[in-house]
Scaffold this motif. Structure first.
Motif, PDB file in Angstrom:
ATOM      1  N   ARG A  51       0.832  -1.213   0.000  1.00 54.66           N
ATOM      2  CA  ARG A  51       0.000   0.000   0.000  1.00 54.66           C
ATOM      3  C   ARG A  51       0.867   1.264   0.000  1.00 54.66           C
ATOM      4  O   ARG A  51       0.594   2.215  -0.725  1.00 54.66           O
ATOM      5  CB  ARG A  51      -0.925   0.013   1.213  1.00 54.66           C
ATOM      6  CG  ARG A  51      -2.136  -0.838   1.045  1.00 54.66           C
ATOM      7  CD  ARG A  51      -3.115  -0.693   2.218  1.00 54.66           C
ATOM      8  NE  ARG A  51      -3.934  -1.875   2.269  1.00 54.66           N
ATOM      9  CZ  ARG A  51      -3.728  -2.921   3.077  1.00 54.66           C
ATOM     10  NH1 ARG A  51      -2.742  -2.896   3.943  1.00 54.66           N
ATOM     11  NH2 ARG A  51      -4.513  -3.965   3.025  1.00 54.66           N
ATOM     12  N   ALA A  52       1.898   1.260   0.830  1.00 55.27           N
ATOM     13  CA  ALA A  52       2.788   2.423   0.908  1.00 55.27           C
ATOM     14  C   ALA A  52       3.501   2.653  -0.419  1.00 55.27           C
ATOM     15  O   ALA A  52       3.605   3.791  -0.897  1.00 55.27           O
ATOM     16  CB  ALA A  52       3.801   2.232   2.031  1.00 55.27           C
ATOM     17  N   LEU A  54       2.516   1.684  -3.427  1.00 53.76           N
ATOM     18  CA  LEU A  54       1.547   2.107  -4.434  1.00 53.76           C
ATOM     19  C   LEU A  54       1.125   3.555  -4.217  1.00 53.76           C
ATOM     20  O   LEU A  54       0.975   4.316  -5.180  1.00 53.76           O
ATOM     21  CB  LEU A  54       0.334   1.184  -4.436  1.00 53.76           C
ATOM     22  CG  LEU A  54       0.591  -0.228  -4.972  1.00 53.76           C
ATOM     23  CD1 LEU A  54      -0.628  -1.115  -4.743  1.00 53.76           C
ATOM     24  CD2 LEU A  54       0.958  -0.188  -6.443  1.00 53.76           C
ATOM     25  N   GLN A  55       0.946   3.948  -2.966  1.00 60.38           N
ATOM     26  CA  GLN A  55       0.577   5.336  -2.685  1.00 60.38           C
ATOM     27  C   GLN A  55       1.683   6.291  -3.132  1.00 60.38           C
ATOM     28  O   GLN A  55       1.417   7.354  -3.684  1.00 60.38           O
ATOM     29  CB  GLN A  55       0.271   5.523  -1.193  1.00 60.38           C
ATOM     30  CG  GLN A  55      -0.303   6.877  -0.862  1.00 60.38           C
ATOM     31  CD  GLN A  55      -1.602   7.161  -1.622  1.00 60.38           C
ATOM     32  OE1 GLN A  55      -2.448   6.304  -1.792  1.00 60.38           O
ATOM     33  NE2 GLN A  55      -1.744   8.378  -2.094  1.00 60.38           N
ATOM     34  N   ARG A  56       2.905   5.890  -2.914  1.00 61.20           N
ATOM     35  CA  ARG A  56       4.047   6.710  -3.354  1.00 61.20           C
ATOM     36  C   ARG A  56       4.054   6.828  -4.875  1.00 61.20           C
ATOM     37  O   ARG A  56       4.306   7.900  -5.429  1.00 61.20           O
ATOM     38  CB  ARG A  56       5.357   6.091  -2.845  1.00 61.20           C
ATOM     39  CG  ARG A  56       6.590   6.838  -3.260  1.00 61.20           C
ATOM     40  CD  ARG A  56       6.787   8.064  -2.428  1.00 61.20           C
ATOM     41  NE  ARG A  56       8.070   8.661  -2.792  1.00 61.20           N
ATOM     42  CZ  ARG A  56       8.274   9.943  -2.873  1.00 61.20           C
ATOM     43  NH1 ARG A  56       7.326  10.783  -2.559  1.00 61.20           N
ATOM     44  NH2 ARG A  56       9.438  10.403  -3.225  1.00 61.20           N
ATOM     45  N   ALA A  57       3.778   5.725  -5.567  1.00 55.24           N
ATOM     46  CA  ALA A  57       3.735   5.747  -7.031  1.00 55.24           C
ATOM     47  C   ALA A  57       2.621   6.669  -7.532  1.00 55.24           C
ATOM     48  O   ALA A  57       2.794   7.381  -8.527  1.00 55.24           O
ATOM     49  CB  ALA A  57       3.543   4.340  -7.577  1.00 55.24           C
ATOM     50  N   VAL A  58       1.488   6.696  -6.833  1.00 54.96           N
ATOM     51  CA  VAL A  58       0.393   7.597  -7.203  1.00 54.96           C
ATOM     52  C   VAL A  58       0.836   9.046  -6.994  1.00 54.96           C
ATOM     53  O   VAL A  58       0.607   9.901  -7.855  1.00 54.96           O
ATOM     54  CB  VAL A  58      -0.888   7.281  -6.390  1.00 54.96           C
ATOM     55  CG1 VAL A  58      -1.940   8.366  -6.574  1.00 54.96           C
ATOM     56  CG2 VAL A  58      -1.449   5.917  -6.786  1.00 54.96           C
ATOM     57  N   GLN A  59       1.483   9.333  -5.875  1.00 53.56           N
ATOM     58  CA  GLN A  59       1.947  10.687  -5.595  1.00 53.56           C
ATOM     59  C   GLN A  59       2.946  11.177  -6.634  1.00 53.56           C
ATOM     60  O   GLN A  59       2.991  12.358  -6.961  1.00 53.56           O
ATOM     61  CB  GLN A  59       2.582  10.760  -4.207  1.00 53.56           C
ATOM     62  CG  GLN A  59       1.587  10.593  -3.085  1.00 53.56           C
ATOM     63  CD  GLN A  59       2.272  10.463  -1.731  1.00 53.56           C
ATOM     64  OE1 GLN A  59       3.480  10.273  -1.647  1.00 53.56           O
ATOM     65  NE2 GLN A  59       1.489  10.548  -0.671  1.00 53.56           N
TER      66      GLN A  59
END
Length: 83
Positions: A51-52, A54-59
Motif C-alpha cells: 500500500r505504501a 503504491l501510494q508513493r507511485a500515485v503521488q
C-alpha cells in the motif's frame, strides 16, 4: 609513454578491477545472505508495504489511483490467499 610504464599502468588497472569485482561479489553475497536469513514478514505487513509503495507511485504520478487499487486487490489475493 615508456613500455614499462604502460605495462605497469595496465597491470595495476587490471589488478584494481579484479579487487573491485571481488569486493562487489562479496557485498552481493552478504546482501543475498541477509535476505535469505531474514525473517519472513507476515501477510499484513507485506500488504502495508505494498500500500505504501503504491501510494508513493500515485503521488509521483507513475500510476493512477485506480491502477493502484486494482493492483493492490490482485496482490492481496495472492499474498493473503483471497481469490
Amino acid at each position: 609513454m615508456h613500455r614499462k610504464a604502460a605495462r605497469y599502468v595496465t597491470r595495476t588497472t587490471t589488478a584494481a578491477g579484479a579487487v573491485a569485482a571481488a569486493a562487489s561479489s562479496v557485498a552481493a553475497a552478504a546482501v543475498a545472505a541477509s535476505i535469505v536469513f531474514s525473517p519472513v514478514a507476515d501477510a499484513s505487513s507485506r500488504m502495508d508495504g505494498v500500500r505504501a509503495d503504491l501510494q508513493r507511485a500515485v503521488q509521483l504520478n507513475q500510476i493512477t489511483e485506480e491502477q493502484a487499487l486494482s493492483f493492490e486487490a490482485k496482490l492481496a489475493g495472492r499474498i493473503l490467499g483471497e481469490d
